[in-house]
Design an enzyme around this catalytic site. Structure first.
Site, PDB file in Angstrom:
ATOM      1  N   ARG A 171     -99.392  77.419 -43.938  1.00 41.47           N
ATOM      2  CA  ARG A 171     -98.972  76.038 -44.107  1.00 41.47           C
ATOM      3  C   ARG A 171     -99.957  75.104 -43.413  1.00 41.47           C
ATOM      4  NH1 ARG A 171     -95.923  75.052 -47.953  1.00 41.47           N
ATOM      5  NH2 ARG A 171     -94.953  73.264 -46.932  1.00 41.47           N
ATOM      6  N   VAL A 172    -100.214  73.958 -44.031  1.00 37.38           N
ATOM      7  CA  VAL A 172    -101.144  73.036 -43.376  1.00 37.38           C
ATOM      8  C   VAL A 172    -100.527  72.457 -42.119  1.00 37.38           C
ATOM      9  CG1 VAL A 172    -102.462  72.476 -45.426  1.00 37.38           C
ATOM     10  CG2 VAL A 172    -100.446  71.123 -44.877  1.00 37.38           C
ATOM     11  N   ASP A 173     -99.192  72.499 -42.029  1.00 31.77           N
ATOM     12  CA  ASP A 173     -98.603  72.090 -40.755  1.00 31.77           C
ATOM     13  C   ASP A 173     -98.673  73.234 -39.748  1.00 31.77           C
ATOM     14  OD1 ASP A 173     -96.649  73.730 -41.804  1.00 31.77           O
ATOM     15  OD2 ASP A 173     -95.167  72.152 -42.081  1.00 31.77           O
ATOM     16  N   ASP A 174     -99.202  74.394 -40.180  1.00 33.15           N
ATOM     17  CA  ASP A 174     -99.506  75.498 -39.277  1.00 33.15           C
ATOM     18  C   ASP A 174    -101.011  75.584 -39.049  1.00 33.15           C
ATOM     19  OD1 ASP A 174     -96.918  76.258 -38.906  1.00 33.15           O
ATOM     20  OD2 ASP A 174     -96.902  77.717 -40.523  1.00 33.15           O
TER      21      ASP A 174
END
Length: 706
Positions: free
Chosen positions: A574-577
C-alpha cells in the site's frame, strides 16, 4: 514515486508491456541460462536463486486452458480491443432470463472531471447468480457431484453436500427468509464461522434478490454494530458458538451485544436466526431472548426444498462487504449481480487452470472478499467441488493442512502468504510427512509474497512441480486483476506477473502521467472491468474521492507497483505503507522481503516511525525461526541483509523481537497496532478483540526495549 528510468509513452505509440511474452515462447523445455537468468523447469528441479524463471513443463502447458504466451496475448488483446464482444461471449455461457442490450454491454465514466463516476455491465440483462451456481449444474447432469466438502475444527468432523443437496438447503432457507418478508433489495447480515450454513445463507439471499453482508465472525460487537447501523438489515444470521482450536468463541454473545449497541444508535433488528453448532456449545447453554431469537434447526428445516428464483437486473446489488477505511468508518463495498458473476467465474477458471475433476480448497473465510469470490461464487459457477474448513491451520498441529490435502485429494490449494510463512517457520517435517501428491496448482492471496516464502511454497509444499498463482486483487475489484495463468508463461518468484483479460493496469507518477517500460509508481487501472464495485453503500462521494479523484480518469488502487524490464508486475504494498526516509520512498513489503530472506528470520512486519533527522525511520518487527535466540549479533546481521539487498538508506533503525505478530484470524497482520507500539502510543491501541492471539500485543510491549 515514479522512477527516472521509466519513459512517458509517445502519443499514439503501441504499448510494449506485453511484447516480451512472445520471446518467452522460445524458452527451452530444459533448465538453462536465458538472457543471463537461470531458468528451471516445472517438476525438474528446485527453485534456488532470487531471479529464477520457473518455466512451465511441456506436459503441464499441453493440457492448460491457456498454454502459451502467444495464446494469452491473443486473448488479452481481444479483451482490450473488443471488451464488449469478449465478455459477451463469456456471459452467454450462463443463463439469462432476459438478454442485455448488445449495443450497451458496458457503459462507464471513470473521470470525475466529466461527471459522476458510474460503471455498468450487461445492464438490462436479467439473471440470478444462485441459479447459475447451483441449479444450472444440476440441470447439466451434475446433481450428484459433490459441491462442498466440510472439514470441522476437530480432525474427524466432516460432511459433504452434493449440488442437489445444496440446492434443497438453499431453497429451505430462502423460503424461510421470504416468510419473514425478506425480499429483493433487503439487507441480511450473516455472522457465521466456516460452517456449510455460511455459503448456504449467501446463496439463499442471492436466490431471492436480498443483499447479503457477511461480517467476519472474529469482529467485535462494536464492529458488528457499526455494520448493522449502516445497512439496517432485516435480520442477523449467526450461530451460538464456534471452536478455533481448543478455544471456544461465543458468537451469539457478541451478536447480542452488537444488537444492544445498534439499538442505541436507532437501528433495531427484530430477529436473530441462530444455528446450533453442537460441537462448540449446546443450545441449553446459549443465552436467549425468546421474543427475538430463533433456532435455525427448529424453523428452516420445515420449509419446502423448492424455491422460485427472483430474476434480478445485472446491475442490481448482490452483496455489501465492509472493508476498513482510513477514517475509521468501514466502507460498504457494493458489488452487483451480472458483471461480478461473469468475472469471478472466468478468473477462477483461468487463474487456477480449473478442470472438472479438481478438488479445490481456499483457506479464506467467507467474511472476506476471497471467501465470496473464490470459496462460494467463482468455484460453484464452474461446477467445482469446494472444500470448506472451519478450523485453524495449526490445530492440532502444523501438519493439519497437508493432512486435509491428503484426506480429500485436494488438487488446487489457495492460501495467504502469512500462512505460508507461519508453516515455513514450523519446519518442513510437518509438510513432508504427508504425500500431497494430489496437488497440481498452488495459489497465494492477500499481500505480496516474498521470494523466499514463494520458493519454500513451491519447493516444499508443491515438490517443485506445482505452479503458483500469485494473485493480486482487492475487495473493490471483485476478482483477480494481475495473476499468473498456470502453464502460460514463466513465473518469477514474488511477481504477480501480468494482467488478467480485460484489465489495463498502468503505473503513473505523482502527476498522474503514465510511465512505460521499467519503472515504479502508483498502480492504477484504466477502463472498467465486469467485476468492479459500483459504489460505497450510501456514500458515493467517498467512493469518488477515495478511488477516482487521486488520478482523474483512472481507478486508483492505493498500491505501489514496479514493472521490470520483462514487463512483470511486482506489488510493493500500500502506498500508505510507503516509508519516506530522507527522501527515499521505500515500500514496507520490500524491506520485509529482504528481512525474511535471512535464514534465521521466519516473518517480519515493517512500519514507519517519526525520525528527527530522516523524517521517517524504519521500524521492523522480526519473528525468528523456532529455537533461534535473540542476540545483538543477529540484529546486526538482519540489518546488514537489508543494506546488502536494498541499500543503506533502507536499513532498519530498530529491530523489535516479536515472538508473534498481531494477526486477525484470517492471518492479516494488524499494522495499525504495530504502528502504535512502535510510536509508544500504547493508550491508542484500540480494539484488539479481532486478533487471533490478543496476548501477542502484551508480549510485544514487554519486548520494546530489548
Amino acid at each position: 514515486m515514479g522512477t527516472a528510468n521509466g519513459q512517458q509513452p509517445a502519443e499514439g505509440a503501441p504499448s510494449d508491456k506485453l511484447r516480451h511474452v512472445e520471446s518467452m515462447s522460445e524458452l527451452p523445455s530444459g533448465a538453462g541460462k536465458i538472457s543471463g537468468i537461470n531458468a528451471v523447469v516445472l517438476g525438474e528441479s528446485l527453485a534456488a536463486e532470487e531471479n529464477d524463471l520457473i518455466v512451465p513443463s511441456p506436459e503441464f502447458s499441453a493440457s492448460a486452458l491457456v498454454s502459451s504466451p502467444k495464446q494469452y496475448r491473443e486473448m488479452y488483446e481481444r479483451s482490450i480491443k473488443d471488451p464488449a464482444g469478449f465478455w459477451s461471449e463469456i456471459a452467454e455461457t450462463f443463463y439469462w432470463k432476459e438478454k442485455w442490450n448488445p449495443a450497451e454491454v458496458c457503459s462507464e465514466n471513470l473521470d470525475v472531471t466529466k461527471g459522476p463516476v458510474q460503471i455498468n455491465w450487461f445492464k438490462g440483462g436479467k439473471t440470478n447468480i444462485c441459479y447459475n451456481a447451483v441449479d444450472r449444474n444440476i440441470e447439466s447432469g451434475n446433481g450428484d457431484k459433490v459441491a462442498m466438502y466440510w472439514e470441522g475444527n476437530e480432525p474427524g468432523q466432516d460432511g459433504k453436500l452434493t449440488y442437489s443437496e445444496l440446492l434443497e438447503k438453499v431453497c429451505q432457507l430462502a423460503n424461510y427468509l421470504k416468510s419473514l418478508g425478506v425480499g429483493k433489495g433487503d439487507a441480511v447480515i450473516i455472522y457465521l464461522p466456516m460452517l456449510l450454513e455460511l455459503p448456504i445463507a449467501m446463496l439463499a439471499c442471492a436466490r431471492i434478490g436480498a443483499v447479503h453482508s457477511v461480517v467476519f465472525a472474529g469482529f467485535s460487537a462494536d464492529s458488528l454494530a457499526q455494520r448493522i447501523v449502516d445497512c439496517k438489515p432485516k435480520l442477523v444470521i449467526t450461530c451460538n458458538a464456534v471452536k478455533r482450536g481448543v478455544k471456544p468463541i461465543f458468537l451469539k454473545d457478541i451478536v447480542d451485544a452488537a444488537l444492544v449497541e445498534s439499538e442505541k444508535n436507532g437501528v433495531s433488528v427484530g430477529l436473530c436466526l441462530t444455528y446450533e453448532n453442537q460441537s462448540a456449545m449446546k443450545r441449553e447453554n446459549t443465552k436467549w431472548q425468546a421474543e427475538r431469537d430463533v433456532w435455525w434447526q427448529d424453523v428452516v428445516t420445515k420449509f419446502p426444498t423448492k424455491c422460485d428464483v427472483e430474476w434480478v437486473d445485472a446491475e442490481d446489488p448482490l452483496f455489501l462487504l465492509y472493508t476498513s477505511g482510513s477514517t475509521g468508518k468501514p466502507k460498504g463495498v457494493l458489488h452487483t449481480s451480472g458483471g461480478y458473476m461473469v468475472y469471478t467465474a472466468t478468473t477462477f477458471k483461468y487463474a487456477f487452470d480449473y478442470k472438472p475433476t479438481d478438488i479445490y480448497w481456499c483457506t479464506a473465510d467467507c467474511g472476506w472478499i476471497t471467501g465470496h469470490s473464490y470459496v462460494t461464487y467463482g468455484p460453484l459457477l464452474n461446477g467445482a467441488t469446494v472444500l470448506v474448513f472451519e478450523g485453524t491451520p495449526n490445530y492440532p498441529d502444523s501438519g493439519r493442512c497437508w493432512d486435509i490435502v491428503d484426506k480429500y485429494n485436494v488438487t488446487i490449494f489457495y492460501t495467504a502468504p502469512t500462512l505460508v510463512r507461519s508453516l515455513m517457520r514450523d519446519g518442513t517435517e510437518y509438510v513432508t510427512r504427508y504425500s500431497r501428491k494430489s496437488l497440481r496448482v498452488l495459489g497465494s492471496v492477500g499481500e505480496p509474497i516474498n521470494p523466499s516464502a514463494w520458493r519454500w511454497f513451491y519447493n516444499t509444499v508443491g515438490d517443485s512441480r506445482c505452479p503458483i498463482s500469485d494473485t493480486w486483487w482487492q475487495t473493490e475489484t471483485g476478482g483477480f486483476m494481475i495473476t499468473p495463468l498456470p502453464g502460460a508463461w514463466p513465473q518469477k518468484p514474488g511477481s504477480a506477473t501480468f494482467p488478467f483479460f480485460g484489465v489495463q493496469p498502468v503505473i503513473v507518477d505523482e502527476k498522474g502521467q503514465e510511465i512505460e517500460g521499467e519503472c515504479s509508481g502508483y498502480l492504477c487501472i484504466k477502463k472498467s472491468w465486469p467485476g468492479a464495485f459500483r459504489t460505497l453503500y450510501g456514500d458515493h462521494e467517498r467512493y469518488e474521492t477515495t478511488y477516482f479523484k487521486p488520478f482523474a480518469g483512472y481507478y486508483f488502487t492505493g498500491d505501489g507497483c514496479s514493472r521490470d524490464k520483462d514487463g512483470y508486475h511486482w506489488l510493493t504494498g500500500r502506498v500508505d505503507d510507503v516509508i519516506n526516509v530522507s527522501g527515499h520512498r521505500i515500500g514496507t513489503a520490500e524491506v520485509e522481503s529482504a528481512l525474511v530472506s535471512h535464514p534465521q528470520c521466519a516473518e517480519a512486519a515493517v512500519v514507519g516511525v517519526e525520525h528527527e533527522v530522516k523524517g521517517q525511520g524504519i521500524y521492523a518487527f522480526v519473528t525468528l525461526v523456532d529455537g533461534v535466540p535473540y542476540s545483538e549479533e543477529l540484529r546486526k546481521s538482519l540489518i546488514m541483509t537489508v543494506r546488502n539487498q536494498i541499500g543503506a538508506f533502507a536499513a532498519p533503525d530498530k529491530i523489535h523481537w516479536a515472538p508473534g505478530l498481531p494477526k486477525t484470524r484470517s492471518g492479516k497482520i494488524m499494522r495499525r497496532i504495530l504502528r502504535k507500539i512502535a510510536a509508544r502510543q500504547l493508550d491508542e491501541l484500540g480494539d484488539i478483540s479481532t486478533l487471533a492471539e490478543p496476548a501477542v500485543v502484551d508480549q510485544l510491549i514487554s519486548l520494546s526495549n530489548c
